[in-house]
Design a protein around this motif. Structure first.
Motif, PDB file in Angstrom:
ATOM      1  N   LYS A   1       0.818  -1.216   0.000  1.00 12.22           N
ATOM      2  CA  LYS A   1       0.000   0.000   0.000  1.00 12.22           C
ATOM      3  C   LYS A   1       0.852   1.267   0.000  1.00 12.22           C
ATOM      4  O   LYS A   1       0.316   2.377  -0.102  1.00 12.22           O
ATOM      5  N   ALA A   2       2.167   1.101   0.060  1.00 13.19           N
ATOM      6  CA  ALA A   2       3.072   2.251   0.136  1.00 13.19           C
ATOM      7  C   ALA A   2       3.403   2.837  -1.240  1.00 13.19           C
ATOM      8  O   ALA A   2       4.073   3.874  -1.318  1.00 13.19           O
ATOM      9  N   TYR A   3       2.962   2.190  -2.328  1.00 15.99           N
ATOM     10  CA  TYR A   3       3.310   2.642  -3.669  1.00 15.99           C
ATOM     11  C   TYR A   3       2.229   2.198  -4.644  1.00 15.99           C
ATOM     12  O   TYR A   3       1.413   1.324  -4.344  1.00 15.99           O
ATOM     13  N   LYS A   4       2.229   2.793  -5.818  1.00 14.69           N
ATOM     14  CA  LYS A   4       1.296   2.413  -6.873  1.00 14.69           C
ATOM     15  C   LYS A   4       1.756   1.099  -7.511  1.00 14.69           C
ATOM     16  O   LYS A   4       2.942   0.769  -7.495  1.00 14.69           O
ATOM     17  N   THR A   5       0.813   0.370  -8.101  1.00 15.81           N
ATOM     18  CA  THR A   5       1.149  -0.885  -8.784  1.00 15.81           C
ATOM     19  C   THR A   5       0.399  -0.999 -10.108  1.00 15.81           C
ATOM     20  O   THR A   5      -0.649  -0.377 -10.308  1.00 15.81           O
ATOM     21  N   ILE A   6       0.962  -1.815 -11.004  1.00 18.33           N
ATOM     22  CA  ILE A   6       0.290  -2.274 -12.215  1.00 18.33           C
ATOM     23  C   ILE A   6       0.370  -3.793 -12.191  1.00 18.33           C
ATOM     24  O   ILE A   6       1.433  -4.357 -11.906  1.00 18.33           O
ATOM     25  N   HIS A   7      -0.741  -4.466 -12.473  1.00 17.86           N
ATOM     26  CA  HIS A   7      -0.836  -5.916 -12.287  1.00 17.86           C
ATOM     27  C   HIS A   7      -1.059  -6.595 -13.630  1.00 17.86           C
ATOM     28  O   HIS A   7      -1.948  -6.200 -14.389  1.00 17.86           O
ATOM     29  N   LEU A   8      -0.265  -7.623 -13.933  1.00 17.13           N
ATOM     30  CA  LEU A   8      -0.392  -8.336 -15.202  1.00 17.13           C
ATOM     31  C   LEU A   8      -0.580  -9.826 -15.006  1.00 17.13           C
ATOM     32  O   LEU A   8       0.114 -10.456 -14.210  1.00 17.13           O
ATOM     33  N   ALA A   9      -1.522 -10.401 -15.784  1.00 22.65           N
ATOM     34  CA  ALA A   9      -1.719 -11.841 -15.855  1.00 22.65           C
ATOM     35  C   ALA A   9      -1.781 -12.232 -17.328  1.00 22.65           C
ATOM     36  O   ALA A   9      -1.771 -11.377 -18.213  1.00 22.65           O
ATOM     37  N   GLY A  10      -1.852 -13.526 -17.601  1.00 25.06           N
ATOM     38  CA  GLY A  10      -1.940 -13.998 -18.976  1.00 25.06           C
ATOM     39  C   GLY A  10      -1.131 -15.261 -19.161  1.00 25.06           C
ATOM     40  O   GLY A  10      -0.254 -15.583 -18.351  1.00 25.06           O
ATOM     41  N   THR A  11      -1.408 -15.996 -20.217  1.00 27.22           N
ATOM     42  CA  THR A  11      -0.700 -17.254 -20.457  1.00 27.22           C
ATOM     43  C   THR A  11       0.723 -17.013 -20.948  1.00 27.22           C
ATOM     44  O   THR A  11       1.678 -17.580 -20.436  1.00 27.22           O
ATOM     45  N   ASN A  12       0.872 -16.158 -21.955  1.00 27.45           N
ATOM     46  CA  ASN A  12       2.188 -15.844 -22.504  1.00 27.45           C
ATOM     47  C   ASN A  12       2.353 -14.334 -22.615  1.00 27.45           C
ATOM     48  O   ASN A  12       1.381 -13.600 -22.754  1.00 27.45           O
ATOM     49  N   GLY A  13       3.600 -13.893 -22.547  1.00 22.17           N
ATOM     50  CA  GLY A  13       3.909 -12.494 -22.808  1.00 22.17           C
ATOM     51  C   GLY A  13       3.861 -11.562 -21.620  1.00 22.17           C
ATOM     52  O   GLY A  13       4.277 -10.407 -21.720  1.00 22.17           O
ATOM     53  N   LYS A  14       3.387 -12.054 -20.450  1.00 22.24           N
ATOM     54  CA  LYS A  14       3.263 -11.120 -19.330  1.00 22.24           C
ATOM     55  C   LYS A  14       4.622 -10.682 -18.793  1.00 22.24           C
ATOM     56  O   LYS A  14       4.780  -9.554 -18.341  1.00 22.24           O
ATOM     57  N   GLY A  15       5.621 -11.571 -18.880  1.00 24.04           N
ATOM     58  CA  GLY A  15       6.963 -11.192 -18.435  1.00 24.04           C
ATOM     59  C   GLY A  15       7.560 -10.110 -19.320  1.00 24.04           C
ATOM     60  O   GLY A  15       8.063  -9.094 -18.828  1.00 24.04           O
ATOM     61  N   SER A  16       7.510 -10.319 -20.629  1.00 23.11           N
ATOM     62  CA  SER A  16       8.033  -9.328 -21.570  1.00 23.11           C
ATOM     63  C   SER A  16       7.299  -8.002 -21.426  1.00 23.11           C
ATOM     64  O   SER A  16       7.910  -6.928 -21.400  1.00 23.11           O
ATOM     65  N   THR A  17       5.970  -8.069 -21.330  1.00 25.43           N
ATOM     66  CA  THR A  17       5.175  -6.846 -21.209  1.00 25.43           C
ATOM     67  C   THR A  17       5.497  -6.108 -19.912  1.00 25.43           C
ATOM     68  O   THR A  17       5.615  -4.874 -19.897  1.00 25.43           O
ATOM     69  N   SER A  18       5.655  -6.856 -18.822  1.00 26.98           N
ATOM     70  CA  SER A  18       6.009  -6.239 -17.533  1.00 26.98           C
ATOM     71  C   SER A  18       7.341  -5.496 -17.638  1.00 26.98           C
ATOM     72  O   SER A  18       7.481  -4.369 -17.144  1.00 26.98           O
ATOM     73  N   HIS A  19       8.309  -6.129 -18.284  1.00 24.25           N
ATOM     74  CA  HIS A  19       9.620  -5.494 -18.448  1.00 24.25           C
ATOM     75  C   HIS A  19       9.527  -4.256 -19.335  1.00 24.25           C
ATOM     76  O   HIS A  19      10.217  -3.253 -19.095  1.00 24.25           O
ATOM     77  N   MET A  20       8.689  -4.314 -20.375  1.00 20.24           N
ATOM     78  CA  MET A  20       8.504  -3.145 -21.243  1.00 20.24           C
ATOM     79  C   MET A  20       7.954  -1.958 -20.454  1.00 20.24           C
ATOM     80  O   MET A  20       8.455  -0.830 -20.566  1.00 20.24           O
ATOM     81  N   ILE A  21       6.929  -2.209 -19.646  1.00 16.69           N
ATOM     82  CA  ILE A  21       6.312  -1.129 -18.863  1.00 16.69           C
ATOM     83  C   ILE A  21       7.329  -0.539 -17.889  1.00 16.69           C
ATOM     84  O   ILE A  21       7.443   0.685 -17.741  1.00 16.69           O
ATOM     85  N   ALA A  22       8.067  -1.428 -17.221  1.00 14.55           N
ATOM     86  CA  ALA A  22       9.082  -0.963 -16.274  1.00 14.55           C
ATOM     87  C   ALA A  22      10.119  -0.093 -16.979  1.00 14.55           C
ATOM     88  O   ALA A  22      10.515   0.969 -16.470  1.00 14.55           O
ATOM     89  N   SER A  23      10.552  -0.512 -18.156  1.00 15.43           N
ATOM     90  CA  SER A  23      11.557   0.241 -18.906  1.00 15.43           C
ATOM     91  C   SER A  23      11.058   1.638 -19.270  1.00 15.43           C
ATOM     92  O   SER A  23      11.783   2.635 -19.147  1.00 15.43           O
TER      93      SER A  23
END
Length: 389
Positions: free
Chosen positions: A29-51
């Motif tokens: 609760k100390a920071y904002k978050t973005i949450h991702l689920a899915g069968t494929n691609g969630k790791g790559s997408t998470s890294h893209m958003i972070a970048s």
């Protein structure tokens, strides 16, 4: 530890995570978050958003799983792994609680990540689900945006053996009045997500996969879908939360590997012979990977292959090229599919394969056999890639 042991280590209950979160005074609760689920691609997408958010000047936490070489890959801030000392001190400080509550490896890891991000005062954390969504330990957060990349058959023993059942599990991350981005293409699943989002009074945003996507440094045509999803998520971030320009988006997508340390996604580690590592491990992932490989110029294709025992080996192997030479071994984990069993699947489709005692022996054999103009592909499991990197 689910990644190593399989279904026996999975806990379909959030109570342990809730208890741990309360024990830690609710660090997420100390920071904002973005949450991702899915069968494929969630790791790559998470890294893209972070970048992208890093390029915008923010301090960005990133929680993903599984790791390739080092456990600390799961918990990063602006691309840097948490320290060994933090891991040691966290476990030491809370060990009695872990034992008393019989926490799983993943439950402990989620709590550890949330606590680290709080202690390091991140502005935002990008959180990838480990398995499913509804009952995933990460699903205690209230993000500013949720996203579901796609739906395909994986972990069917836990999530269900139909697309609809799996979609319902993934849809568990859709929260009341929180926007959700959907990358899935199947019309009947889009209708399902739309209904669930409407029931939860959440705005739903479907990706138009016909539109041109911003370029990314991550190789493989399949990354365009992930880039579209990441771009839509960034577009939905409101100025009251974060200010992200088009320039930040473009630079972030072009520097994902450098900014975040992502490995194992169409990861080219040598040019002659061209050698590619890819963590594709299910039917959808392998299908995308093989379609990409077909666009590569090569004289002979060599495939180093290993899988875990709970994957749909037969349907994966149906997709593999008939004229490749296969080097087979068992990933060094309890879940690893025995090499003789994997070889028997390949034999069923008359695929030329040789069995090796270890993944590294298989890889070395492929390098010895390969011509300068050949192509070597290492794939089938995250755990195969981890033994090569």
């Amino acid at each position: 530890m689910y990644q190593r042991a399989g279904k026996a280590a999975y806990k379909a209950d959030l109570q342990n995570t809730i208890d741990l979160d309360n024990h830690l005074s609710n660090p997420h609760k100390a920071y904002k978050t973005i949450h991702l689920a899915g069968t494929n691609g969630k790791g790559s997408t998470s890294h893209m958003i972070a970048s992208v958010l890093q390029e915008a000047g923010y301090k960005v936490g990133l929680y993903t799983s599984p790791h390739l070489k080092d456990f600390r890959e799961r918990i990063r801030i602006n691309g840097k792994m948490c320290t060994e000392q933090f891991v040691i001190e966290f476990i030491h400080k809370h060990q009695s609680f872990f034992k008393d509550h019989q926490l799983s490896f993943f439950e402990m890891t989620v709590g550890m990540a949330f606590q680290h991000f709080k202690e390091e005062n991140v502005d935002i954390a990008i959180i990838e689900t480990g398995l499913g969504g509804r009952l995933d330990s990460t699903n205690i957060i209230k993000p500013i945006i949720s996203a579901i990349t796609n739906i395909d058959k994986d972990h069917t023993a836990i999530l269900g053996n139909t697309y609809t059942k799996i979609a319902l599990e993934k849809a568990g991350i859709i929260k009341k009045s929180i926007p959700v981005v959907i990358g899935e293409k199947k019309s009947y699943l889009k209708k399902l997500f739309n209904k669930i989002a409407n029931d939860r009074q959440s705005s739903v945003h479907f990706i138009d996969h016909r539109t041109k996507s911003s370029p990314t440094d991550l190789k493989g045509h399949y990354q365009t879908s992930n880039a579209r999803l990441a771009s839509k998520i960034i577009e939905l971030i409101t100025p009251e939360h974060f200010i992200v320009s088009k320039e930040h988006l473009n630079k972030g997508l072009l520097h994902v590997a450098h900014n975040t340390g992502l490995r194992g996604r169409y990861d080219v580690i040598n040019q002659h012979p061209k050698t590619i590592l890819d963590t594709a491990h299910n039917v959808a992932g392998i299908n995308l990977l093989i379609n990409q490989i077909k666009k590569e110029p090569f004289r002979q294709l060599h495939i180093v292959l290993g899988m875990v025992s709970d994957k749909d080996a037969d349907n994966v192997i149906k997709l593999l090229p008939k004229n490749a030479i296969y080097y087979i071994s068992t990933p060094n984990i309890p879940r690893g599919m025995k090499k003789n069993i994997l070889s028997s699947h390949l034999n069923r489709y008359d695929l030329n394969n040789t069995i090796f005692n270890t993944v590294n022996q298989a890889f070395e054999a492929s390098k010895t056999a390969a011509n300068h103009e050949d192509l070597i592909l290492v794939t089938g499991s995250t755990f195969v890639i981890s033994e090569i990197i």
